[in-house]
Design an enzyme around this catalytic site. Structure first.
Site, PDB file in Angstrom:
ATOM      1  N   GLU A   1      74.547  63.911  32.042  1.00 18.39           N
ATOM      2  CA  GLU A   1      74.083  62.523  32.182  1.00 18.39           C
ATOM      3  C   GLU A   1      74.118  62.102  33.656  1.00 18.39           C
ATOM      4  O   GLU A   1      75.125  62.266  34.342  1.00 18.39           O
ATOM      5  CB  GLU A   1      75.054  61.642  31.367  1.00 18.39           C
ATOM      6  CG  GLU A   1      74.691  60.186  31.280  1.00 18.39           C
ATOM      7  CD  GLU A   1      75.646  59.415  30.350  1.00 18.39           C
ATOM      8  OE1 GLU A   1      76.716  59.949  29.985  1.00 18.39           O
ATOM      9  OE2 GLU A   1      75.324  58.279  29.989  1.00 18.39           O
TER      10      GLU A   1
ATOM     11  N   LYS B   1      68.509  56.394  27.336  1.00 20.23           N
ATOM     12  CA  LYS B   1      69.592  56.211  26.369  1.00 20.23           C
ATOM     13  C   LYS B   1      69.348  54.952  25.540  1.00 20.23           C
ATOM     14  O   LYS B   1      68.998  53.903  26.097  1.00 20.23           O
ATOM     15  CB  LYS B   1      70.879  56.068  27.179  1.00 20.23           C
ATOM     16  CG  LYS B   1      72.176  56.165  26.457  1.00 20.23           C
ATOM     17  CD  LYS B   1      73.291  56.138  27.522  1.00 20.23           C
ATOM     18  CE  LYS B   1      74.662  56.372  26.974  1.00 20.23           C
ATOM     19  NZ  LYS B   1      75.653  56.487  28.088  1.00 20.23           N
TER      20      LYS B   1
ATOM     21  N   CYS C   1      74.482  61.055  25.582  1.00 17.53           N
ATOM     22  CA  CYS C   1      75.880  60.648  25.352  1.00 17.53           C
ATOM     23  C   CYS C   1      76.139  59.706  24.172  1.00 17.53           C
ATOM     24  O   CYS C   1      76.251  60.155  23.046  1.00 17.53           O
ATOM     25  CB  CYS C   1      76.424  60.048  26.649  1.00 17.53           C
ATOM     26  SG  CYS C   1      78.231  60.123  26.741  1.00 17.53           S
TER      27      CYS C   1
END
Lengths: 581, 581
Positions: A44, A126, A162
């Site tokens: 990330e 994300k 994530c």
């Protein structure tokens, strides 16, 4: 089924160092290509480092991150790595965000990019933005809305970031609908005691839910108060572990996968169960020619204390290095806190850049100096002695002072000596306080709490002793000199700021205190619950009062590596003015 | 149309002081009843104080807030105030929140309650949770889902909280559908230079959109780094101002309203435009008997510098008081920063609790001591002189030191003297640095930056001069002695840490520097934009480097009152390790 060799680069970027971080990507992409990988995946926000905090709101920084990501694609191609699909995390921007009051300035996104043949082929962001504990992502980012699925050598890989793995629903719940054979997850997941088991269980569960193999690639290294522990994981669609990366170390984890070949190219579309749009990109339809797969490497699990100690060493090493300090300085009292801190510093940097200062006063016992000198001999660090008497005397002649003010005065003379030597010689001052002290305010503002980094600030005193014993045993096991004098571990703790002072004059036994503090600070139990849990009522009242009133001191404490579920840095944010307790 | 006398209590609660805050509510409810009010409204989270930060995640605190709110309803009835509908903000809980990973622990809500006849009759929660600038509400709260509409004496009042007014859509957009004649907004809206105009424009616009009169009640007083300025507002349905509260002062604002009487009781239902459920409660259908309305009071607007200065005084007064300090101490150099800080302290607390220390060194000029002494005479504060020479000498004999380290040493001896006197005598140390220093790191860690509260940390140096001139002119206007010696204002600034030192040796002229810093820090322009805006390219590079590297010092700086759109406290959160610049 089709074969695919996937490489996961568990690397250590630095926040803001776009050029250095892109250099790391090129280096690991080259290693992945050398290992015959067909796909390489980075953590990330590897391009910018993580977390960038308010830098995300600076338009020039977002623009620089996007520019760096495009340049990186070109550079990979220039260096002959253009055919290797490379997935990186970066700081992006939501180009079609409608202006809205309160939306993060510039609509930044926690994004990923797939680089191939000199170009950015896929961009996605994300969905779930964690905004609890150490995370503030809802403050910084605009959420993503689609799930990218990329066809590589005839197999479909879905790409997410994530928190999307941790939350129910969202893009991960879309993977089964998308029919992807592989789910790739880019992570910047900080270390927390016992979190490794949680992560593995989660990866297994999500792989089974998605009906896909799952590749979890994590960052390593320290960034301010966070320590990333790596522990990258590959499981197959049944949740069986195929490979697992080492803890706290950079690594390239190469895994041979057998993945299903989708019957025909799926159209773009919207997932029935989540309503999330699936964005498909075809890089290559042709399966790789058959080859002999190698078994994946599975790193040995670390024992508990080794894991915690390594987190502290990693945090310290990277804070020093990433802030461009070449050396550290710390006060050595002969006590356990400074002894353990010195051992961590020596393990992080080697003995040469570690400078110790012994600063005895009229209240220092003989064993204090002897224990400190013994530590210097064992760790072979630099040391000097500066008696604080003359400076303390000069203050006491200038202003009338007694009691606690006189104790603080001595601690501040020591803090000032360390800061002066830091300014004169360029060392970073390491602060040696532990979490029990921080919790209760048992320290002097600008005295023992002065400095730039506090390696053991998130370790309860009882854990400090355990770590010291573990480190000595570890040395003995390796046939080396135990770094910490036995007497520093076994003697009763004392601040030595007045004659015959012991910590137990002001505080209960640490075994009692730490258990209470952990229930109060770690678990956030209230007064009634603490008493119900068996803690002494009078002590509960006293400790709550101490702990809440110490908030100002904690705010001014240097950063240090977070190792517990709840520390005093980024994830426990209390008002200073608080008349609750 | 029906008449209604509404009272808005612009009060100053303290975070965590549930008992004290409820006492304030009872006192103002009594005053409102005495003034013949039919409805009294208090600010956002008046029961707990605002902002509570991570206290919201402590279950025992949420439970205590809910309990205190129910007790408050009973107490109001016990004291004969039960017939007066009383709206308060409190920390509540979402009872039917489904457990979800990442949801704030205990599902707390930023809530309001209507208390009547000894009971909590209505509970509702804020929908829009600001999570930008100084706000972190998305971290702490679960959003509300409904709009409460309460019938009081035959007129319908809708009740919402703060950010719900600022955001498009949501409960405020539901008010017109709900047919309410009055929109009541509970606020904890911190002071920001020029925000008062923004608020008034917003209230006018929303009133017209809703087709309802609008009552905006705000908190006053300081809480840690925030200063609430009151400025409560009542406008009619056409946006005409009916009443406006004073700035920075507690007040009860009583306004007589003429409100439409709904034709018949509306059923509960869902608003067509927003899908938000409308929860109706009838307290009383009977209109109040006709009476002679009084015109509302409209406070005079404050001029710019008066407003800023009053914010600093308010923040300082409340930080001292709410943290239970009885007195303050500060170092007086004869320069403008400490002179203005002393004037603020004296205006906040009176001269008796203000203690000044003159700490001349070998580099102090004669005028420095003379100017400081002149200030002491003008402000009639307590003062003593402690020459720092002997302490500096003691350090210099113990360790070899020169250059910047020697300058820092002097500053730290002064910081330590103030801290020692603080510990010995119980004063809060006031830190005297300004925002230009904080921005560039032109200060010494644990030296001039030591202390507990920093009144001018959010004021650029150029503003410091303006405020000093304004304060002196204000005194002259009132026929009082100007508190700040003219020479402290007019002489060139110097840290006096080496012979003949001037700030301009290390920094450009403050008029040039502050303009650049404001564009960089305040507006967040990047390098290219700064140069395009006309700033010197070389200076831009130098200042960006200084500003970004000073982040660690800023983190360790004491809190101080926020007055600008972007300060260095709660609303500019940068990583320490940052290789971007």
């Amino acid at each position: 089924m089709a074969q695919l060799r996937m490489a996961m680069a568990q690397v250590n970027p630095t926040v803001g160092d776009l050029e250095g971080n892109c250099g790391i990507v090129v280096e690991y992409a080259r290693r992945a290509a050398g290992a015959g990988a067909h796909l390489v995946v980075f953590p990330e926000m590897v391009v910018t480092g993580y977390p960038v905090e308010d830098l995300a709101l600076r338009k020039s920084f977002v623009a620089a991150s996007i520019e760096a990501t495009h340049r990186l694609a070109e550079r990979l191609a220039d260096e002959g790595l253009g055919e290797l699909p490379t997935v990186v995390g970066f700081l992006g921007r939501c180009e079609d965000a409608e202006p809205r009051f309160g939306q993060p300035a510039g609509a930044p996104q926690n994004a990923l990019a797939l680089l191939h043949q000199g170009r950015v082929k896929v961009v996605s962001a994300k969905h779930h933005l964690p905004n609890y504990g150490v995370f503030d992502e809802f403050r910084y980012f605009v959420p993503g809305r689609t799930l990218p699925v990329v066809r590589v050598h005839g197999v479909d890989a879905a790409l997410v970031i994530c928190e999307d793995l941790w939350q129910e629903g969202g893009p991960v719940a879309t993977v089964r609908d998308a029919g992807a054979g592989l789910l790739v997850v880019l992570n910047g997941s900080p270390y927390e005691h016992d979190k490794d088991d949680e992560r593995l269980d989660l990866c297994r569960r999500r792989a089974r839910e998605a009906g896909a193999a799952l590749a979890y690639v994590n960052t390593v290294g320290g960034q301010d108060e966070l320590v990333f522990d790596g522990d990258s994981i590959v499981v197959d669609a049944e949740g069986e572990v195929l490979a697992r990366g080492p803890r706290f170390e950079e690594a390239l984890l190469v895994t041979d996968l057998e993945l299903p070949v989708p019957s025909e190219p799926e159209p773009r579309g919207t997932a029935a169960t989540t309503g999330i749009g699936i964005e498909r990109t075809v890089l290559s339809e042709e399966p790789v020619p058959a080859y002999d797969p190698r078994p994946g490497e599975i790193a040995q699990p670390m024992e508990d204390l080794a894991e915690v100690y390594t987190a502290l060493v990693t945090g310290t090493r990277d804070y020093v290095r990433k802030n461009r300090f070449g050396s550290v300085i710390l006060g050595l009292s002969g006590g356990i806190d400074s002894a353990l801190t010195a051992a961590i510093a020596t393990d992080a940097l080697g003995p040469d850049p570690v400078h110790a200062v012994l600063m005895p006063s009229r209240h220092s016992s003989e064993h204090s100096v002897a224990d400190a000198e013994e530590l210097v001999r064992r760790q072979r660090i630099n040391a000097r002695t500066v008696a604080v008497g003359p400076m303390v005397d000069a203050f006491e002649e200038a202003v009338a002072v007694d009691g606690l003010a006189a104790e603080n005065l001595q601690a501040r003379v020591r803090g000032q000596l360390l800061m002066t030597l830091s300014n004169q010689e360029g060392h970073l001052v390491l602060t040696t306080g532990n979490k029990s002290e921080l919790a209760t305010g048992y320290s002097t503002l600008y005295g023992d709490s002065a400095g730039g980094y506090a390696p053991i600030k998130d370790a309860w005193k009882t854990l400090v002793w355990e770590l010291a014993r573990w480190r000595n045993a570890e040395a003995a096991r390796r046939g080396e000199t135990p770094p910490i004098p036995e007497n520093s571990i076994s003697k009763p703790p004392s601040a030595e700021l007045r004659p015959d002072q012991l910590d137990t004059d002001s505080l209960p036994d640490y075994s009692v205190l730490d258990a209470l503090l952990d229930d109060y600070v770690g678990t956030d139990l209230g007064r009634t619950e603490l008493i119900a849990a068996g803690h002494d009522a009078e002590l509960v009242d006293r400790v709550i009062r101490l702990a809440d009133r110490a908030e100002y001191k904690r705010r001014q404490y240097p950063p240090g590596p977070k190792i517990s579920k709840r520390n005093f840095g980024r994830d426990r944010r209390l008002p200073i003015t608080n008349r609750w307790s």
